[in-house]
Design an enzyme around this catalytic site. Sequence first.
Site, PDB file in Angstrom:
ATOM      1  N   GLU A  40      70.141  44.206  47.818  1.00 24.47           N
ATOM      2  CA  GLU A  40      69.418  42.998  48.246  1.00 24.47           C
ATOM      3  C   GLU A  40      69.325  42.118  47.014  1.00 24.47           C
ATOM      4  OE1 GLU A  40      67.300  40.234  48.515  1.00 24.47           O
ATOM      5  OE2 GLU A  40      65.473  41.415  48.746  1.00 24.47           O
ATOM      6  N   CYS A  84      62.397  36.194  47.662  1.00 30.40           N
ATOM      7  CA  CYS A  84      63.851  36.145  47.835  1.00 30.40           C
ATOM      8  C   CYS A  84      64.240  35.469  49.136  1.00 30.40           C
ATOM      9  CB  CYS A  84      64.434  37.562  47.772  1.00 30.40           C
ATOM     10  SG  CYS A  84      63.728  38.725  48.953  1.00 30.40           S
TER      11      CYS A  84
END
Length: 500
Positions: free
Chosen positions: A238, A272
């Site tokens: 990720e 994010c």
Amino acid sequence: MTAAAPTTATFDSLDPATGEVVGTHPVHDAAHVAGVVDRARIEASWWEGIGFDGRKERLIAWQKHLVQHMDELVALMHRENGKPYGDAALEVTLAIDHLHWAAGHAEKVLRRRRVSSGLLMANQSASVAYRPFGVVGVIGPWNYPVFTPMGSIAYALAAGNAVVFKPSEYTPGIGEWLARSFLEAVGRPVLQVVTGFGETGGALCASGVGKIAFTGSPGTARRVMAACAETLTPVLMEAGGKDAMIVDEDADLTAAADATIWGAAANAGQTCAGVERVYVHERVYDRFLDELTEQAKGLAAEPGGQLGPITMPSQIDIIRRHIDHAIACGGRAVVGGPDAVGDRFVQPTVLVDVPDSCPAVTEETFGPTVTVTKVRDMQEAVAKANGTTYGLGSTVFGKARAVETAQQLRAGMTAINGVLSFAGVPSLPFGGIGESGFGRIHGPDGLKEFTYTHAIARQRFKPALALTTFRRTAKDEERAGKLVAALYGREGREGRRKGR
């Protein structure tokens, strides 16, 4: 079990709002990491052996322990990460909800199940199960030091793995707290922690764990992948995002503005999957911008405020560079601007008229800033939203075309008329494509991510045609050919007839 070598080097974690020392932690070297992984392999054997029911019972015990000691964890997060108490409490709450889901659904998703054996192999009983790797290494981030790594930790544990967690060097105390709480609740160190810098993470990659789950920047993700390639250790990545929101002409503009500023500035913009770009239909652009401006002006980043400090000091320079470059390229700051960037805190900044080539549009800023761009229609909005190498989350506000628009976005996740809602739904997978990485945490996909597939074919009776033997005859081969033609040839012939 290999004895863990003594570690003498230490480092401090600091309160990002004040610079005060929160705690002192060891820098674990490769020998220590190897010893921890060896211990984890012993624990993994026991953990897998107690089965789904045994693991569920113990994970629920940990869940209850986290609830009972939630205030303690929230206070530590406030000091070590810097986020406001309310944001920290929300993060822990979501992590607990995911832990509960993983514990309760692991057996249903992963247990052995029958699958069709097909017509040619009808004499076989076919089944598939998802089995744990053994030990999973988790390298976590500092921005959501509980929720994000728990998306790997909870699901890996529920799948039957032991976990070795390397938290960010900015939030090591939170990682140690999680492992300690697990030990207190369960009584066995199935979850262990190693602390340090990049070298410690590299040692974990080289330690022979079954899989590495990493969250961080694309650059660091590449280095982790390169390290794991040496031992063919599979990885889950990720790696950040540059997420877009689209606002259609029939959207609720007040709600869209609220979602924009929260998605852009919550956690001081250090999210994010936060909102960094907004594309607004030209018919409602001015009204939306007015609403967003009004809401953004009411926020302040300050000690005890709604927005906390920037946790990683080096990020300040990136945020400043993006704002300065945007304005130098002809953009305007309708809220905030260059003066919004302080030594520890950054005030919310709304940028308009920023060219598509500017870093504020193309690179992850990771601060409380957002660019707002006028578009002719949803086709242009989708094209601009997809015009990035990232592909993590996305948001659409609208009514008539909202679902249609969402389905055209190149992203791993999309929220409609909400923001980041996909992250809070335990049954939905979380992850991206492109520079945002690959693999998924959360949901059934997240459980399977920490397993390997084990297929079993068991012969129930002797086959009418024994083909996998050297005693096979030419007549057997002829019969097999006729059988395949009878079973599968008719569809092809009928399809050709229809095509004439």
